[in-house]
Write an enzyme that holds these catalytic residues in place. Sequence first.
Site, mmCIF file in Angstrom:
data_model
loop_
_atom_site.group_PDB
_atom_site.id
_atom_site.type_symbol
_atom_site.label_atom_id
_atom_site.label_comp_id
_atom_site.label_asym_id
_atom_site.label_seq_id
_atom_site.Cartn_x
_atom_site.Cartn_y
_atom_site.Cartn_z
ATOM 1 N N ILE A 103 27.655 9.710 9.051
ATOM 2 C CA ILE A 103 26.537 10.350 8.460
ATOM 3 C C ILE A 103 25.907 9.292 7.327
ATOM 4 O O ILE A 103 26.604 8.487 6.592
ATOM 5 C CB ILE A 103 26.866 11.666 7.620
ATOM 6 C CG1 ILE A 103 27.689 12.673 8.428
ATOM 7 C CG2 ILE A 103 25.701 12.108 6.892
ATOM 8 C CD1 ILE A 103 28.277 13.816 7.418
ATOM 9 N N HIS A 104 24.813 9.144 7.614
ATOM 10 C CA HIS A 104 24.050 7.796 6.836
ATOM 11 C C HIS A 104 22.742 8.221 6.219
ATOM 12 O O HIS A 104 21.919 8.662 6.864
ATOM 13 C CB HIS A 104 23.749 6.621 7.733
ATOM 14 C CG HIS A 104 23.445 5.309 7.104
ATOM 15 N ND1 HIS A 104 24.292 4.328 6.779
ATOM 16 C CD2 HIS A 104 22.089 5.015 6.663
ATOM 17 C CE1 HIS A 104 23.713 3.492 6.326
ATOM 18 N NE2 HIS A 104 22.261 3.724 6.010
ATOM 19 N N CYS A 150 23.340 -3.453 -2.397
ATOM 20 C CA CYS A 150 24.232 -2.272 -2.025
ATOM 21 C C CYS A 150 24.728 -2.734 -0.509
ATOM 22 O O CYS A 150 24.576 -3.909 0.105
ATOM 23 C CB CYS A 150 23.406 -1.012 -1.618
ATOM 24 S SG CYS A 150 22.070 -0.963 -0.290
ATOM 25 N N CYS A 156 24.453 -0.528 2.105
ATOM 26 C CA CYS A 156 24.175 0.531 3.134
ATOM 27 C C CYS A 156 23.753 -0.327 4.563
ATOM 28 O O CYS A 156 24.137 0.551 5.438
ATOM 29 C CB CYS A 156 22.906 1.382 2.648
ATOM 30 S SG CYS A 156 23.397 2.125 0.956
ATOM 31 N N THR A 189 25.178 2.209 -11.583
ATOM 32 C CA THR A 189 24.239 2.891 -10.667
ATOM 33 C C THR A 189 24.515 4.267 -10.911
ATOM 34 O O THR A 189 23.468 5.250 -10.709
ATOM 35 C CB THR A 189 24.791 2.793 -9.289
ATOM 36 O OG1 THR A 189 24.169 3.513 -8.206
ATOM 37 C CG2 THR A 189 26.289 3.252 -8.840
ATOM 38 N N ARG A 232 20.526 8.224 -2.893
ATOM 39 C CA ARG A 232 21.512 9.508 -3.023
ATOM 40 C C ARG A 232 20.784 10.569 -3.559
ATOM 41 O O ARG A 232 21.264 11.609 -4.191
ATOM 42 C CB ARG A 232 22.539 8.969 -4.158
ATOM 43 C CG ARG A 232 23.459 7.843 -3.602
ATOM 44 C CD ARG A 232 24.821 7.950 -4.638
ATOM 45 N NE ARG A 232 24.601 7.768 -5.792
ATOM 46 C CZ ARG A 232 24.416 6.544 -6.536
ATOM 47 N NH1 ARG A 232 24.426 5.423 -5.927
ATOM 48 N NH2 ARG A 232 24.099 6.496 -8.108
ATOM 49 N N ARG A 284 23.042 14.337 -3.042
ATOM 50 C CA ARG A 284 22.297 14.679 -1.651
ATOM 51 C C ARG A 284 23.420 16.022 -1.276
ATOM 52 O O ARG A 284 24.074 16.459 -1.963
ATOM 53 C CB ARG A 284 23.354 13.451 -0.681
ATOM 54 C CG ARG A 284 22.552 12.337 -0.979
ATOM 55 C CD ARG A 284 23.242 10.991 -0.266
ATOM 56 N NE ARG A 284 24.454 10.667 -1.032
ATOM 57 C CZ ARG A 284 25.381 9.675 -0.651
ATOM 58 N NH1 ARG A 284 25.066 8.758 0.525
ATOM 59 N NH2 ARG A 284 26.453 9.182 -1.297
ATOM 60 N N LYS A 308 31.543 13.294 2.194
ATOM 61 C CA LYS A 308 31.021 13.384 3.823
ATOM 62 C C LYS A 308 32.187 14.107 4.361
ATOM 63 O O LYS A 308 32.032 14.945 5.290
ATOM 64 C CB LYS A 308 30.711 12.251 4.223
ATOM 65 C CG LYS A 308 29.227 11.573 3.415
ATOM 66 C CD LYS A 308 28.949 10.374 4.013
ATOM 67 C CE LYS A 308 27.769 9.756 3.445
ATOM 68 N NZ LYS A 308 27.206 8.258 4.040
ATOM 69 N N THR A 340 33.074 6.129 7.081
ATOM 70 C CA THR A 340 32.704 6.523 5.724
ATOM 71 C C THR A 340 33.886 6.122 4.766
ATOM 72 O O THR A 340 35.178 6.224 5.018
ATOM 73 C CB THR A 340 32.488 7.938 5.504
ATOM 74 O OG1 THR A 340 31.834 8.093 4.307
ATOM 75 C CG2 THR A 340 33.712 8.873 5.487
ATOM 76 N N ASP A 381 25.004 11.873 -7.717
ATOM 77 C CA ASP A 381 24.824 12.058 -6.389
ATOM 78 C C ASP A 381 24.105 13.235 -6.122
ATOM 79 O O ASP A 381 24.718 14.289 -6.367
ATOM 80 C CB ASP A 381 26.091 11.976 -5.512
ATOM 81 C CG ASP A 381 25.811 11.584 -4.157
ATOM 82 O OD1 ASP A 381 24.707 11.964 -3.577
ATOM 83 O OD2 ASP A 381 27.069 11.095 -3.422
#
Length: 205
Positions: free
Chosen positions: A50-51, A65, A67, A114, A94, A128, A154, A149, A126
């Site tokens: 999951i990205h 980062c 990512c 962050t 996020r 999300r 997640k 991950t 976060d």
Amino acid sequence: MSIKYIASSKLPTPWGVFEMHGFEDSETGKEHVALTLGVFDAESPILGRIHSECLTGDALFSLRCDCGFQLQTAMQNIAEAGQGFILYLRQEGRGIGLLNKIRAYELQDGGANTVEANERLGFAADMRKYDMIIPMMEQIGISKVRLMTNNPRKVKAMQSFGLEVVERVPLQVGKNRYNEGYLKTKSTELGHMMSEHHFTEEGKD
């Protein structure tokens, strides 16, 4: 559920020809993508990730980062396995959006980490959500996962939706002198499961 499947097409990449599946959230207007490679057996655990969207890391090669490094490594791992999937969710920064992410970066340039930067802007660390993955996973036909991950949220999200996470596959890549503090904060304040070697000066690449 407000997620609707739209269309699929081939996506040639340096790691092979993936299938790209488009989805639309009718409530938010956001468009999400699932990438798949190979043929899936519903009874076998499938390697996947999951990205969350990261324009700066995924497309602009930012070193702030990890990512972009994680996305590329995930695609490479899937290619080597011969099958797998990536759910690419449009949750920039996020979940706070691109412009607020730039505002957060500005605060980080001034010394905030962050998490502190997000909170100073009035956001949770976060923001999300993951409920959109349910119809996406149903569409691509996967219920058992080997999830790439470092983020336990997640894993818990997938499990809460009835998906079986058979294995968590660490993705400790992309450390550099610009993101050591960021990686440490993700580990110590956001609970990401990373070895200390991945974010300390002693473990510098």
